[in-house]
Scaffold this motif. Structure first.
Motif, PDB file in Angstrom:
ATOM      1  N   ALA A 208     -15.021   4.036   2.837  1.00 33.42           N
ATOM      2  CA  ALA A 208     -14.061   4.825   3.601  1.00 33.42           C
ATOM      3  C   ALA A 208     -13.637   6.051   2.798  1.00 33.42           C
ATOM      4  CB  ALA A 208     -12.841   3.988   3.955  1.00 33.42           C
TER       5      ALA A 208
ATOM      6  N   ALA B  86     -14.977  11.879   8.661  1.00 30.46           N
ATOM      7  CA  ALA B  86     -13.547  12.174   8.781  1.00 30.46           C
ATOM      8  C   ALA B  86     -13.329  13.537   9.447  1.00 30.46           C
ATOM      9  CB  ALA B  86     -12.896  12.154   7.409  1.00 30.46           C
TER      10      ALA B  86
ATOM     11  N   THR C 183      -9.468  14.051  -1.147  1.00 32.06           N
ATOM     12  CA  THR C 183     -10.025  12.840  -0.554  1.00 32.06           C
ATOM     13  C   THR C 183      -9.861  11.653  -1.498  1.00 32.06           C
ATOM     14  OG1 THR C 183     -11.737  14.200   0.494  1.00 32.06           O
ATOM     15  CG2 THR C 183     -12.072  11.836   0.514  1.00 32.06           C
ATOM     16  N   ASN C 184      -9.495  10.508  -0.924  1.00 32.67           N
ATOM     17  CA  ASN C 184      -9.528   9.235  -1.639  1.00 32.67           C
ATOM     18  C   ASN C 184     -10.689   8.421  -1.072  1.00 32.67           C
ATOM     19  OD1 ASN C 184      -6.820   8.956  -3.320  1.00 32.67           O
ATOM     20  ND2 ASN C 184      -6.317   9.980  -1.390  1.00 32.67           N
TER      21      ASN C 184
ATOM     22  N   LEU D  63     -10.611   8.800   2.816  1.00 33.71           N
ATOM     23  CA  LEU D  63      -9.286   9.158   3.332  1.00 33.71           C
ATOM     24  C   LEU D  63      -9.033  10.615   2.986  1.00 33.71           C
ATOM     25  CD1 LEU D  63      -9.325   6.035   2.285  1.00 33.71           C
ATOM     26  CD2 LEU D  63      -6.884   6.123   2.708  1.00 33.71           C
TER      27      LEU D  63
ATOM     28  N   ASP E 266      -4.146  14.260   7.993  1.00 31.08           N
ATOM     29  CA  ASP E 266      -4.984  13.331   7.246  1.00 31.08           C
ATOM     30  C   ASP E 266      -5.711  12.426   8.228  1.00 31.08           C
ATOM     31  OD1 ASP E 266      -3.410  10.578   7.437  1.00 31.08           O
ATOM     32  OD2 ASP E 266      -1.935  12.138   7.019  1.00 31.08           O
ATOM     33  N   ASN E 267      -6.860  11.930   7.795  1.00 28.58           N
ATOM     34  CA  ASN E 267      -7.667  11.071   8.631  1.00 28.58           C
ATOM     35  C   ASN E 267      -8.614  10.270   7.750  1.00 28.58           C
ATOM     36  OD1 ASN E 267     -10.442  10.836  10.494  1.00 28.58           O
ATOM     37  ND2 ASN E 267      -8.533  10.499  11.620  1.00 28.58           N
ATOM     38  N   THR E 268      -8.957   9.081   8.225  1.00 24.97           N
ATOM     39  CA  THR E 268      -9.888   8.225   7.494  1.00 24.97           C
ATOM     40  C   THR E 268     -11.201   8.127   8.263  1.00 24.97           C
ATOM     41  OG1 THR E 268      -8.091   6.901   6.569  1.00 24.97           O
ATOM     42  CG2 THR E 268     -10.291   5.931   6.552  1.00 24.97           C
TER      43      THR E 268
ATOM     44  N   THR F  90     -20.002  11.980   5.649  1.00 27.31           N
ATOM     45  CA  THR F  90     -18.679  11.488   6.025  1.00 27.31           C
ATOM     46  C   THR F  90     -18.425  11.812   7.492  1.00 27.31           C
ATOM     47  OG1 THR F  90     -17.334  13.456   5.574  1.00 27.31           O
ATOM     48  CG2 THR F  90     -17.890  12.056   3.699  1.00 27.31           C
TER      49      THR F  90
ATOM     50  N   ASP G 244      -7.256  14.348   3.213  1.00 26.09           N
ATOM     51  CA  ASP G 244      -6.019  15.080   3.461  1.00 26.09           C
ATOM     52  C   ASP G 244      -6.333  16.570   3.447  1.00 26.09           C
ATOM     53  OD1 ASP G 244      -3.710  13.050   3.422  1.00 26.09           O
ATOM     54  OD2 ASP G 244      -4.829  12.541   1.597  1.00 26.09           O
TER      55      ASP G 244
END
Length: 215
Positions: free
Chosen positions: A54, A103, A204-205, A56, A71-73, A101, A58
């Motif tokens: 995943a 996102a 991003t995480n 995450l 933000d969105n995952t 990705t 921002d």
């Protein structure tokens, strides 16, 4: 004389028979089997692998004196390649990875959508090996392609370049197959779109799991 020689010969034969019987009665004990110690895993070598997880994302945006954040995952999945060198329990290495990705970032007040399409990094790793279990930290350069679509169907794509740092653990199931679990923080910095009309700052995480094949 003949009687004396006969008695001596008879005594010798009798003695040899007794000794032979005693030797035959001895129990045979085979040499003990020494089991070989299990091989210690060595992390040195080149590897290729895949990962998924995943992202995450921002985003901070500004344009024409106005700003907003979102933000969105999304899903992330890709490939990695690298090389490790092991010195006693210390393992150092270098790795490159590249991933798709899904996102997407947007805001109800803004008729536009920002998608982080690709994400990659080139990093150095250092870790400590407990035989076939490795814990490590990593850091280096990160890069990604981002695309902004507005309501008028205009779009602009830009590459962001920044930095990343993370931690992870890897376990060797066999001499060739390893599995990993990893967290990375990615700062892709700020980039301008639509001839500097829009500025986007992305971080991003990433949490991912993967498999590596070690050659």
């Amino acid at each position: 004389m003949n009687l004396r020689l006969f008695a001596l010969a008879s005594a010798s034969v009798l003695a040899l028979g007794v000794v032979g019987a005693q030797a035959a009665d001895l129990t045979y004990e085979p040499a003990p089997v020494v089991e070989a110690a299990p091989a210690v895993f060595n992390w040195t070598g080149f590897y290729l692998g895949v990962h998924a997880g995943a992202a995450l994302v921002d985003g901070d945006y500004s344009f024409d004196g106005f700003g907003f954040s979102d933000d969105n995952t999304g899903f992330i999945g890709g490939v990695q390649a690298g090389y490790n060198w092991q010195f006693d329990n210390i393992v150092i290495g270098a790795q490159t990875d590249f991933a798709y990705t899904s996102a997407k970032l947007s805001d109800d007040a803004i008729p536009a959508e920002n998608k982080l399409e690709w994400l990659g990094s080139t990093t150095a790793r250092i870790g400590y090996a407990f035989d076939n279990f490795l814990v490590y930290g990593k850091g280096g350069v990160a890069y990604g392609q981002s695309k902004i679509d507005d309501i008028d169907f205009a779009n602009d794509s830009q590459w962001h370049v920044g930095w990343t740092a993370g931690v992870g653990a890897e376990y060797a199931f066999t001499q060739n197959l390893t599995g990993l679990l990893e967290y990375n923080y990615v700062d892709l910095g700020s980039q301008d779109y639509f001839d500097d009309f829009v500025s986007a700052d992305l971080t991003t995480n990433v949490i991912k799991a993967g498999l590596n094949y070690k050659f």
